[in-house]
Scaffold this active site. Sequence first.
Site, PDB file in Angstrom:
ATOM      1  N   LYS B  96      53.956   5.492 -13.588  1.00 29.84           N
ATOM      2  CA  LYS B  96      54.450   5.774 -14.939  1.00 29.84           C
ATOM      3  C   LYS B  96      54.940   7.217 -14.928  1.00 29.84           C
ATOM      4  O   LYS B  96      54.184   8.138 -14.623  1.00 29.84           O
ATOM      5  CB  LYS B  96      53.318   5.610 -15.956  1.00 29.84           C
ATOM      6  CG  LYS B  96      53.724   5.991 -17.376  1.00 29.84           C
ATOM      7  CD  LYS B  96      52.544   5.902 -18.338  1.00 29.84           C
ATOM      8  CE  LYS B  96      52.831   6.712 -19.594  1.00 29.84           C
ATOM      9  NZ  LYS B  96      51.651   6.847 -20.455  1.00 29.84           N
ATOM     10  N   GLY B 157      48.403  10.211 -28.835  1.00 31.00           N
ATOM     11  CA  GLY B 157      47.047  10.549 -29.281  1.00 31.00           C
ATOM     12  C   GLY B 157      46.886  10.642 -30.785  1.00 31.00           C
ATOM     13  O   GLY B 157      45.804  10.929 -31.278  1.00 31.00           O
ATOM     14  N   ALA B 184      51.928   5.077 -26.709  1.00 27.23           N
ATOM     15  CA  ALA B 184      51.609   6.284 -27.498  1.00 27.23           C
ATOM     16  C   ALA B 184      51.700   6.054 -28.998  1.00 27.23           C
ATOM     17  O   ALA B 184      52.678   5.505 -29.502  1.00 27.23           O
ATOM     18  CB  ALA B 184      52.493   7.458 -27.127  1.00 27.23           C
ATOM     19  N   GLY B 185      50.666   6.475 -29.662  1.00 26.22           N
ATOM     20  CA  GLY B 185      50.643   6.469 -31.121  1.00 26.22           C
ATOM     21  C   GLY B 185      50.041   5.236 -31.754  1.00 26.22           C
ATOM     22  O   GLY B 185      49.739   5.234 -32.948  1.00 26.22           O
ATOM     23  N   ASN B 206      45.408   3.940 -25.595  1.00 22.31           N
ATOM     24  CA  ASN B 206      44.311   4.711 -25.021  1.00 22.31           C
ATOM     25  C   ASN B 206      43.452   5.356 -26.107  1.00 22.31           C
ATOM     26  O   ASN B 206      42.318   4.949 -26.352  1.00 22.31           O
ATOM     27  CB  ASN B 206      44.867   5.778 -24.064  1.00 22.31           C
ATOM     28  CG  ASN B 206      43.775   6.539 -23.322  1.00 22.31           C
ATOM     29  OD1 ASN B 206      42.603   6.475 -23.661  1.00 22.31           O
ATOM     30  ND2 ASN B 206      44.140   7.262 -22.314  1.00 22.31           N
ATOM     31  N   THR B 207      44.003   6.353 -26.816  1.00 20.39           N
ATOM     32  CA  THR B 207      43.198   7.111 -27.777  1.00 20.39           C
ATOM     33  C   THR B 207      42.529   6.226 -28.824  1.00 20.39           C
ATOM     34  O   THR B 207      41.369   6.444 -29.187  1.00 20.39           O
ATOM     35  CB  THR B 207      44.083   8.169 -28.472  1.00 20.39           C
ATOM     36  OG1 THR B 207      44.567   9.046 -27.465  1.00 20.39           O
ATOM     37  CG2 THR B 207      43.303   8.969 -29.499  1.00 20.39           C
TER      38      THR B 207
END
Lengths: 328, 256
Positions: B96, B157, B184-185, B206-207
């Site tokens: 990635k 994040g 993301a997000g 992830n986050t």
Amino acid sequence: MLKVRASELFALDLETLAQEAQRITRQQFGRTIALYAPLYLANYCENQCLYCGFSANLRIQREKLGPEQIDSECAALAATGIQNVLLLTGESHRHTPLSYLLSAVETVKKYFPSISIEVQPMDTQDYRALVEAGVDGLAVYQETYDKELYARLHPAGRKRNFQYRLETPARAAEAGIRQISIGALLGLGDWRPDVEALFEHLQSLEKEYPGVDFSLSFPRMLQVEGAMAPCIVSDADLVRIICVARILFPRVGINLSTREPAYFRDHVFSLGVTKMSAGSTTTVGGYAESMEGHDAQFSISDERSLAEVKAMLSSKEYDPVFTDWRRM
Amino acid sequence: MDELIIGGRKLSSRFLLGTGKFKSKQELQEVICRSGSEVVTVALRRIDLEKNEDNILSYIPENIVLLTNTSGARNAEEAVRLARLARASGHGDWVKIEVINDSKYLLPDNAETLKATEILAAEGFIVLPYINPDLYTARALVKAGAAAVMPLGSLIGSNQGLRMKTMIEVLIAEISEVPIIVDAGIGRPSHAAEAMEMGADAVLVNTALATAGKPPQMAEAFAKAVEAGRLAWLAGAGDTSALARASSPLTGFLHA
């Protein structure tokens, strides 16, 4: 603008600040704390900082590690599991010049995937050479942003030059250093203006060098260590400073060293800290063999081993991270 | 669920995972298992090449595709170097591309990402570039040989959801050669479902997991949302209307 925001935040109730700072920290960095350890290579110094145990006018045993000693110190420290090392010297262009540092890095890099330095401020080209050699990070503290107080506290040596020190992080960033830690030594004067000036310094650096990972340190004088009696910064004040730093700068790293006592560290780390030292010694040498009786730059409060700090973090449901960055 | 194909590999899960911020590696392992994910991304800079006890790789099951990422790269050259190192150290050829030169917002640099993709795809890597959703960049990435395009949903994040929705819809409509993976997000299962209903091919989270109260349970919630969103996309959602439309029209008899 930043100053206004900072003073509004400083005026808030401490618990409110702590809640918000912890929320932001967990959001940004999760439940992780990176661990590192300092490695003192030498304590020769040409400056006479009135508050420092390595000051040139103090009659202490001066030492400098040679290549073999560096090797055995690294071997002993790396065996504890530490992968991120901060190399320190006093500030002596005579005893620990660039050539000494470069050869030290050659040895150290065999043991550690990530190397930072805290040494005398240097020119951009010197930093470039250190980056080439394998240095990723730099720590340099302005001590105080109050020019008058700075002049009084630093009567001798190259450190007298306030401006040169102030511009050190920018020179390091220009040279390609990736992680830069700045700070003020709390307790030299009134902490409020110093911390606000530190925030402004950080803001201008972030704007100029967006690709650098900046972090803040808030070393605090807990007792009289040199000839000068410090203005003590209370635990509550330090908590306030860390929380406000986190809220103003959500992505910035915040370091917490073993200067602070274990009880305080165990309670404050989750409010904003991203990186802690552990199992540290602040004498020259000291990992490979005991250096009891040798002179330290400052006294350590948290004397726990790395394994103990690691266990503390795990018990509080935090992941102790050893490898968060490796030189590549 | 229908299969997702990335770089010739068939995947039955459309839910990809990031591995940062978890409170322990054991927890990460539970999250991976409970998510049903088949692809997880790890920053090469965080991999302990000396293989000490806290080595993150030992917590990732063997059947999972390891997608090393170039986190920490500030330009194409650094990203290329990291990817080559990852492959040379036996971590496979899935990469990635993350090129970020802003520590404050962590926004990807599309131009440098494209350069790195061109080089690495030509060297046979399975390249998944992480970008700001931009059609020109996405087209160029496809031409360069990217195996997927990964637009950000909002700031990484941030858990803010699909703030870039319109631009992602453009990519979904226009890029049909490779999968679009929203990265993301994404902060809630509903955000993941929304992305999948829009026609995204997969999501990477992830986050939202690492900062959840019970990450493994949240991983399962996300897996279900991704599956529901995909099914809904395949089923073809009905149109929306500003006015109410009765499900049994009152004037239907006139047309009988």
